[in-house]
Motif scaffolding. Structure first.
Motif, PDB file in Angstrom:
ATOM      1  N   GLY A 100       0.813  -1.213   0.000  1.00 39.49           N
ATOM      2  CA  GLY A 100       0.000   0.000   0.000  1.00 39.49           C
ATOM      3  C   GLY A 100       0.851   1.271   0.000  1.00 39.49           C
ATOM      4  N   GLY A 101       1.968   1.242  -0.707  1.00 38.58           N
ATOM      5  CA  GLY A 101       2.842   2.418  -0.806  1.00 38.58           C
ATOM      6  C   GLY A 101       3.652   2.715   0.440  1.00 38.58           C
ATOM      7  N   ARG A 102       3.604   1.841   1.421  1.00 39.73           N
ATOM      8  CA  ARG A 102       4.349   1.985   2.678  1.00 39.73           C
ATOM      9  C   ARG A 102       5.076   0.678   2.974  1.00 39.73           C
ATOM     10  NH1 ARG A 102       2.209   5.359   6.668  1.00 39.73           N
ATOM     11  NH2 ARG A 102       3.986   4.588   7.863  1.00 39.73           N
ATOM     12  N   LEU A 103       5.836   0.655   4.054  1.00 43.43           N
ATOM     13  CA  LEU A 103       6.390  -0.610   4.526  1.00 43.43           C
ATOM     14  C   LEU A 103       5.286  -1.365   5.276  1.00 43.43           C
ATOM     15  CD1 LEU A 103       9.820   0.497   6.048  1.00 43.43           C
ATOM     16  CD2 LEU A 103       9.345  -0.302   3.727  1.00 43.43           C
ATOM     17  N   ASN A 133       6.959  11.375   0.272  1.00 49.04           N
ATOM     18  CA  ASN A 133       6.483  12.557   1.016  1.00 49.04           C
ATOM     19  C   ASN A 133       6.420  12.270   2.503  1.00 49.04           C
ATOM     20  OD1 ASN A 133       5.671  14.324  -1.272  1.00 49.04           O
ATOM     21  ND2 ASN A 133       4.357  12.569  -1.717  1.00 49.04           N
ATOM     22  N   ARG A 134       6.636  13.335   3.278  1.00 47.96           N
ATOM     23  CA  ARG A 134       6.368  13.306   4.724  1.00 47.96           C
ATOM     24  C   ARG A 134       5.296  14.356   5.003  1.00 47.96           C
ATOM     25  NH1 ARG A 134      11.899  14.046   4.743  1.00 47.96           N
ATOM     26  NH2 ARG A 134      13.154  12.168   4.969  1.00 47.96           N
ATOM     27  N   PRO A 135       4.275  14.120   5.807  1.00 46.80           N
ATOM     28  CA  PRO A 135       3.999  12.812   6.406  1.00 46.80           C
ATOM     29  C   PRO A 135       3.705  11.773   5.331  1.00 46.80           C
ATOM     30  CG  PRO A 135       2.140  14.292   6.712  1.00 46.80           C
ATOM     31  CD  PRO A 135       3.235  15.116   6.122  1.00 46.80           C
ATOM     32  N   TYR A 136       4.018  10.513   5.646  1.00 44.08           N
ATOM     33  CA  TYR A 136       3.780   9.440   4.692  1.00 44.08           C
ATOM     34  C   TYR A 136       2.284   9.267   4.465  1.00 44.08           C
ATOM     35  CZ  TYR A 136       8.265   8.243   6.919  1.00 44.08           C
ATOM     36  OH  TYR A 136       9.509   8.276   7.466  1.00 44.08           O
ATOM     37  N   LYS A 137       1.943   8.651   3.334  1.00 38.32           N
ATOM     38  CA  LYS A 137       0.524   8.345   3.092  1.00 38.32           C
ATOM     39  C   LYS A 137       0.024   7.389   4.176  1.00 38.32           C
ATOM     40  CE  LYS A 137      -0.881   5.348   0.071  1.00 38.32           C
ATOM     41  NZ  LYS A 137      -1.147   4.414  -1.050  1.00 38.32           N
ATOM     42  N   GLN A 138      -1.274   7.347   4.345  1.00 36.62           N
ATOM     43  CA  GLN A 138      -1.903   6.462   5.337  1.00 36.62           C
ATOM     44  C   GLN A 138      -1.517   5.009   5.054  1.00 36.62           C
ATOM     45  OE1 GLN A 138      -4.267   7.768   7.599  1.00 36.62           O
ATOM     46  NE2 GLN A 138      -4.452   5.764   8.576  1.00 36.62           N
ATOM     47  N   GLY A 139      -1.154   4.272   6.093  1.00 36.89           N
ATOM     48  CA  GLY A 139      -0.803   2.860   5.909  1.00 36.89           C
ATOM     49  C   GLY A 139      -2.007   2.024   5.520  1.00 36.89           C
ATOM     50  N   MET A 140      -1.715   0.863   4.929  1.00 32.93           N
ATOM     51  CA  MET A 140      -2.776  -0.015   4.451  1.00 32.93           C
ATOM     52  C   MET A 140      -3.521  -0.662   5.617  1.00 32.93           C
ATOM     53  SD  MET A 140      -2.139  -3.286   2.037  1.00 32.93           S
ATOM     54  CE  MET A 140      -2.085  -4.293   3.494  1.00 32.93           C
ATOM     55  N   ALA A 141      -4.839  -0.556   5.628  1.00 30.98           N
ATOM     56  CA  ALA A 141      -5.613  -1.264   6.653  1.00 30.98           C
ATOM     57  C   ALA A 141      -5.837  -2.686   6.172  1.00 30.98           C
ATOM     58  CB  ALA A 141      -6.942  -0.555   6.864  1.00 30.98           C
ATOM     59  N   SER A 142      -5.485  -3.650   6.990  1.00 30.75           N
ATOM     60  CA  SER A 142      -5.696  -5.040   6.596  1.00 30.75           C
ATOM     61  C   SER A 142      -7.137  -5.411   6.910  1.00 30.75           C
ATOM     62  CB  SER A 142      -4.735  -5.948   7.361  1.00 30.75           C
ATOM     63  OG  SER A 142      -5.002  -7.280   7.020  1.00 30.75           O
ATOM     64  N   LEU A 143      -7.927  -5.605   5.864  1.00 33.65           N
ATOM     65  CA  LEU A 143      -9.356  -5.818   6.055  1.00 33.65           C
ATOM     66  C   LEU A 143      -9.721  -7.290   6.107  1.00 33.65           C
ATOM     67  CD1 LEU A 143     -10.469  -3.172   3.413  1.00 33.65           C
ATOM     68  CD2 LEU A 143     -10.370  -2.878   5.886  1.00 33.65           C
ATOM     69  N   THR A 144      -8.771  -8.120   5.761  1.00 30.82           N
ATOM     70  CA  THR A 144      -9.087  -9.531   5.641  1.00 30.82           C
ATOM     71  C   THR A 144      -7.836 -10.347   5.923  1.00 30.82           C
ATOM     72  OG1 THR A 144     -10.021 -11.179   4.155  1.00 30.82           O
ATOM     73  CG2 THR A 144      -8.575  -9.571   3.149  1.00 30.82           C
ATOM     74  N   ALA A 145      -7.959 -11.658   5.840  1.00 28.65           N
ATOM     75  CA  ALA A 145      -6.814 -12.542   6.041  1.00 28.65           C
ATOM     76  C   ALA A 145      -6.996 -13.746   5.135  1.00 28.65           C
ATOM     77  CB  ALA A 145      -6.755 -12.981   7.497  1.00 28.65           C
ATOM     78  N   PRO A 146      -5.914 -14.425   4.779  1.00 28.88           N
ATOM     79  CA  PRO A 146      -6.061 -15.639   3.980  1.00 28.88           C
ATOM     80  C   PRO A 146      -6.929 -16.671   4.700  1.00 28.88           C
ATOM     81  CG  PRO A 146      -3.793 -14.901   3.924  1.00 28.88           C
ATOM     82  CD  PRO A 146      -4.497 -14.057   4.952  1.00 28.88           C
ATOM     83  N   ILE A 147      -7.543 -17.524   3.916  1.00 23.96           N
ATOM     84  CA  ILE A 147      -8.390 -18.603   4.450  1.00 23.96           C
ATOM     85  C   ILE A 147      -7.774 -19.951   4.078  1.00 23.96           C
ATOM     86  CG2 ILE A 147     -10.530 -17.264   4.420  1.00 23.96           C
ATOM     87  CD1 ILE A 147     -11.174 -18.670   1.707  1.00 23.96           C
ATOM     88  N   THR A 148      -8.247 -21.006   4.744  1.00 27.89           N
ATOM     89  CA  THR A 148      -7.748 -22.354   4.449  1.00 27.89           C
ATOM     90  C   THR A 148      -8.872 -23.171   3.824  1.00 27.89           C
ATOM     91  OG1 THR A 148      -6.252 -22.163   6.319  1.00 27.89           O
ATOM     92  CG2 THR A 148      -6.633 -24.373   5.458  1.00 27.89           C
TER      93      THR A 148
END
Ligand SMILES: Cc1cc2nc3c(=O)[nH]c(=O)nc-3n(C[C@H](O)[C@H](O)[C@H](O)COP(=O)(O)O)c2cc1C
Length: 253
Positions: free
Chosen positions: A59-62, A162-177
């Motif tokens: 998401g453009g961040r670490l 840029n600083r401040p950096y863009k908003q970090g990615m919100a993890s909305l989900t997770a892998p499934i099995t």
């Protein structure tokens, strides 16, 4: 040539590691790899004369967990090279963030790269990268870094972002099995945030901990650990226009 390089990498699916190792092999006689994408923070080796810090772009961040692990390193004034590895879309503020963390750790960043690897969610983006051409470019960059270091030039590179950096990615989900899981536990063993528990009943994933890094999906020997199909499809659709693009690597000295 440097004597001994240390590569600190966070590489859930291997693209960052291939990039970092190729660079390290071209600048140093020996290389110690310290993987930060492990459930526990590893120890730092001593007696190295250059450090390479490599991390993927999410998401453009670490990735948050990568940023925290990198921020815990001690630089002790060691020269360092930073590599942000991304999947063709964009690296935005990730390389700047990586350099800021490296400087705060006490490393002396002398060169940086923003390099392409196959996208870990949509493999049609940059398939097979880093490929032979990328590795040749990375080796040529390493030669320029050696030349700069040989001249005693320790100036920090100017990198985009840029600083401040863009908003970090919100993890909305997770892998499934999916069905077919053998409960082998590989997914839990490789998860950097310990989000996965495997019991006789099945695999449980804490979405609040999951970084969506894809380490578990890459490690699953039965190929039943996947992103929810609707998330996979939506991401693939969004990124489809970039499939035919060969984004160049960028280097900063
Ligand atoms: C959750 C997530 C977010 C990502 N965000 C980006 C992005 O913003 N820009 C981009 O070009 N690639 C993005 N990628 C692709 C990765 O940066 C790329 O595949 C990288 O090589 C992954 O590192 P690895 O191979 O070491 O796991 C993303 C991948 C994941 C899993």
């Amino acid at each position: 040539m440097f004597e001994h390089a240390v590569l600190y990498d966070f590489s859930p699916t291997g693209g960052t590691r291939r990039t970092g190792e190729a660079f390290c092999r071209a600048i140093a006689a020996s290389v110690t790899v310290v993987g930060l994408c492990a459930p526990e923070m590893p120890a730092q080796p001593e007696d190295t004369d250059i450090a390479v810090l490599a991390a993927p772009v999410f998401g453009g961040r670490l990735p948050g967990i990568a940023a925290r692990r990198l921020a815990a390193l001690k630089g002790h004034g060691l020269p360092a090279v930073t590599l942000a590895v991304y999947g063709t879309r964009a690296f935005e503020d990730a390389l700047l963030e990586l350099n800021d963390i490296a400087a705060a750790d006490g490393f002396q960043v002398i060169a940086s790269g923003a390099c392409i690897a196959q996208h870990s969610i949509v493999p049609e983006l940059g398939p097979g990268r880093p490929d032979a051409d990328d590795l040749a470019e990375i080796a040529a960059f390493a030669a320029r870094v050696l030349d700069k270091a040989g001249r005693g030039d320790t100036t920090a590179p100017q990198v985009p972002g840029n600083r401040p950096y863009k908003q970090g990615m919100a993890s909305l989900t997770a892998p499934i099995t999916l069905e077919g899981c053998t409960r082998c536990g590989r997914c839990a063993a490789v998860c950097p945030t310990k989000a996965i528990t495997v019991t006789a009943e099945g695999v449980r994933t804490r979405e609040d901990l999951c970084a969506m890094c894809m380490a578990c999906t890459a490690a699953c020997p039965s190929h039943v650990r996947v992103l929810p199909p609707e998330v996979q499809q939506k991401t693939a659709q969004k990124l489809h226009p970039l499939c035919s693009l060969r984004r160049p690597n960028a280097f900063y000295l």
